[in-house]
Scaffold this motif. Sequence first.
Motif, short mmCIF file in Angstrom:
data_model
loop_
_atom_site.label_atom_id
_atom_site.label_comp_id
_atom_site.label_asym_id
_atom_site.label_seq_id
_atom_site.Cartn_x
_atom_site.Cartn_y
_atom_site.Cartn_z
N MET A 80 7.63 -7.81 1.37
CA MET A 80 6.25 -8.24 1.63
C MET A 80 5.29 -7.06 1.56
O MET A 80 4.18 -7.17 1.02
N LYS A 81 5.74 -5.93 2.08
CA LYS A 81 4.89 -4.74 2.02
C LYS A 81 4.64 -4.30 0.59
O LYS A 81 3.52 -3.94 0.21
N THR A 82 5.70 -4.38 -0.24
CA THR A 82 5.56 -3.98 -1.65
C THR A 82 4.65 -4.95 -2.41
O THR A 82 3.79 -4.52 -3.19
N GLN A 121 -0.97 -13.07 6.74
CA GLN A 121 -0.76 -11.76 7.36
C GLN A 121 0.46 -11.74 8.28
O GLN A 121 1.11 -10.70 8.44
N GLY A 161 10.68 -7.47 5.08
CA GLY A 161 9.49 -6.69 5.40
C GLY A 161 9.12 -5.73 4.28
O GLY A 161 7.95 -5.57 3.94
N ASN A 162 10.13 -5.08 3.71
CA ASN A 162 9.86 -4.17 2.58
C ASN A 162 9.32 -4.92 1.37
O ASN A 162 8.43 -4.43 0.68
N CYS A 176 8.88 -0.11 -7.50
CA CYS A 176 8.25 0.18 -6.21
C CYS A 176 7.65 1.58 -6.23
O CYS A 176 8.18 2.51 -6.84
N LYS A 197 6.75 -13.30 7.47
CA LYS A 197 7.83 -12.30 7.56
C LYS A 197 8.59 -12.14 6.26
O LYS A 197 9.14 -11.07 6.01
N LYS A 223 2.28 -6.86 -1.22
CA LYS A 223 0.89 -6.77 -0.77
C LYS A 223 0.24 -5.46 -1.17
O LYS A 223 -0.95 -5.43 -1.52
N LYS A 224 1.02 -4.39 -1.15
CA LYS A 224 0.45 -3.07 -1.39
C LYS A 224 0.43 -2.71 -2.87
O LYS A 224 -0.60 -2.28 -3.40
N ASP A 225 1.58 -2.87 -3.52
CA ASP A 225 1.70 -2.40 -4.91
C ASP A 225 1.32 -3.46 -5.93
O ASP A 225 0.89 -3.12 -7.03
N GLU A 255 7.01 3.13 -3.29
CA GLU A 255 7.24 3.71 -1.97
C GLU A 255 8.03 5.01 -2.10
O GLU A 255 8.88 5.17 -2.96
#
Length: 1012
Positions: free
Chosen positions: A705-707, A906, A702-703, A572, A909, A709-711, A574
Amino acid sequence: MAHWSTFEKETEREAKKLISCISGIEDEEDQNYQLALKFAWSNFRFHRYLDVDSHKVQRSISGIYEKLMVHSDLNKAESWVRLTEEFLNSPLPNTDGTKTDVHFSVLSLLLLLSGSPSNTCFTERPRVKEAEQEDSFDWGKYLMEGEDIDIGPYPDTPEWSEEESEEDDSQEPISREDSGIQLDRTPQEDQDNTNKTGPVTWTVGEPNARAWLEQHVVTPYWVPHAPRFPHSLHLHSNLLNVWDQHLYNTDPLYLPEEKAFVTETQVIRETLWLLSGVKKHFIFQNHDGKVSVRNNVVVTHLTSNCLRSVLEHIAVYGQAVFRLQRFIDEVTGYSSEPCPPGSSSSYGSKKGSEPPFRTYQAFVWALNKYFTSFKEELTTIERELICNDETVTLSSVLERLSPHLAQIKVLHKVFCTGVAEVPPQTPNVVRASHLLNTLYKAIIEYDSVGEASEQAVALLFSLWTETVRPYLEIVDEWIVHGHLFDPAKEFIIQRNKDVPVNHRDFWYATYTLYSVSETVENEEKLNDAASGSSGGEGSSNRQLTMVSFLKPVLKQIIMAGKSMQLLKNLDCKEAEQSDRSSRDAERKSLYTLFLESVQSRLCSQESSPTDTVTEQQATRRSLVKMHSIVAQHLEIDDVHDPLLAINFARLYLEQSDFHERFSGGNVIVDRSSQSVTCQTFELTLRSCLYPHIERRYIECCGNLMKTLKKDYKLLEYLQAMRNYFLLEAGDTMYDFYTAIFDKVQEKESWQQLSFLNVQLQEAVGQRCPEDSSRLSIFLETIDPARKKHPVNNLEVLTLSYKVPWPVDIVISSECQKIYNQVFLLLLQIKWAKYSLDTLSCALFNVAKKLEGALGEDVKVKEPVNQQIHRMCLLRVKLMHFVNSLHNYIMTRILHSTGLEFQHQVQEAKDLDQLIKIHYRYLATIHDRCLLREKVSFVKEAIMKVLNLVLIFSDRWQAGFGAWKIESIDKMESDFKNCHMFLVTILNKAVCRGSFPHLESLALSLMAGFEQC
């Protein structure tokens, strides 16, 4: 040496003896002997020793005595105390007084020389004291010599003494027979009068202490033919004799049996010992775990049947205590004392060498805590019984212990159902699940009774909170650190260690969910699919259950655990990862949060004294309202029971949403609904446990999915799949497939892997160079029978896109197979459309020239212009059909469904929800592209038309002379039949409403349909 004192001479002599004793040298002229003597004298003369500490020596003496008493060496202890006291109180040569420094110095030397006094075998040898020589000299005669003494007229009469007369008077009893007062003289009184002894004092150090204890403290009532204890002759104290006399007088065959008489105090004490777990008794007998009452035990003031009924009632509870205590001992058998839950302890539930799993350890820890408090209560009662300040009867003791006995009954019932009845070879996961379910159901069962079982509910709830601790710790470790630590395999979710985290099948095949049926012997193991559901479907005649309290949040636990484990293995980017360890140190565990929430919930329910009246009034009004509501719903099922309605009203009074949900108009009560059967305990879980799990689930997923999508560019990879497989990148893929179509039209070989990959790399590399290395194309073999139709030749193509981990969890190989099916269908439609769009009109001029060359003498069946007209009309019809199908697939299906898919992605969850959305999207386009097996006949009709288009294109390009009138007729007939079939089928499907998405295609094809 003439100047030496007597002390120095004695010191010289004793020093020589010491040297000879220690070194073994007898020759005083020896050099070593002289050196040793000089060394000893040097220390005697010039060394200064500290004075002995008498208090320290006394403490050492007391310590040895206490140690001997602890080891039950009473004889050695008594001898030790007596001999040391005699030594300290005896005079020493050249020393005045007792207990001097010299005494303590000698004792200190002996203590230092001794190795281990308490472990020495010691037997005191009798010492014969030297008898003092009696002085035979007659001092009276010597002193009275020369004196005249008057001895009276009776010289032989003994002298009178006052002390002797007082003793004789005291031995003569006072006679009260003539007083007119009838005395109630009991045998005890007679014995006291005849065998009167003075007050006896006793200390441990005295000799014969054990004999004194046996004679004065414990009456040996357990030995055969024990002596009858003295008791009162009052009628109430001899009910047994009265009853035996009555039986003897009324029953001629009655034969009195030999009885063992005990007192009620002895019965009470053995009852207390039985309930405290002591196994050896006189009144109660233990045979292979079954407690029974001795037949011949009686008390004087109760009949034997009455006493036996009471004792058998006590024996039932004693047997329950034995079973529970034995289970505790078995679980804690590897350690000297019970240990808290979570620590390594000991119990071989299935095999003697296997330690117990943590759920059993926690259950035993809770039982041990209860029995500790219970034994404290028993000790308090026995202490009061020993003090004898108040009268203590067996009935009063049983009444005092009745709440505890009821709780022991509840515990024994739970133990029998949850532990004892489970077969020995049952896996730990089944054992743990069954025990937790038993406690869960018992709490709900007793809670439904109401106020009558508050103590049982409180006990079971405390037992459940202790027993569930390992489960919550496993859940907490999994959803916080991503590590499913379950060495004993007691958790309902098991890790499949054969699948590593970085494997593409991690999300599907890593964990196994155990679903246990109500009959413990049956067990089903269900693979945790991508949905992460809580078990799956079982057979119709068997209801599959699992740990009941986790069922509402089981999906969240699985999702949070897998998400956290995946996060821990991702690289990650983050910034939060750096300080995660510091935050984890301050974090409270799930079990601690649950206990705090329960505590706050219980405290919030306690009302203040000032608001008591107001709350009672509000409760009464709410109760009346709830009673009316419940009564109405009971009348729906023709149930008229006011008491049942009141109890239901009290039960649901705590639910804030009850009035809103059930006060409506026509409400049908679903008895299988979980909300209707909800109890206070379930509400506690819903408000105190589930929110913490839900909060952690939202955070973990959430973390992740965020990882992703972003990383890891998950959305970009999904868009790339749609660009290349669904041809959304039209300009890029147009260059690729038109090169293939041109080769086909030119009758050149195009099924060459190098040619295909070069065209694909050139097309993609110009616009998306980062995807060129990921895309590749392969050739597969197909059935030779399918090669008869030109449109099927494209089925040899297989497009592949290399998806990196962990994105391949979402875009799996199975997903790419579905993408390829849609990709081939689109290529076939594009080929048909490209073939019709690229047809040239140069054949008109060739046809006119041919018509002039034939001349008037040649008669043809149909004019050339009319044939050309028919071909043009057929081309337009085919173009309308292909364009309608192309627009339907590309706009109504792919584009609109893609927009909906992007919006759902989008809002996803967790990763499992995203996988479901992706699968649902692929299933939707697969279904709407008519690729499903159920509608294969529709696809076959479409393929016939597309194949007809390719045949038509070949004959068009071949020129006017290459076709015949019959071939035009056959193509028109085949197209008309397929067209009519599709319009009919699609119209029927649209009218039924089963395929609403086909409406636009049906209308478009109907517009081009020509009535014959």
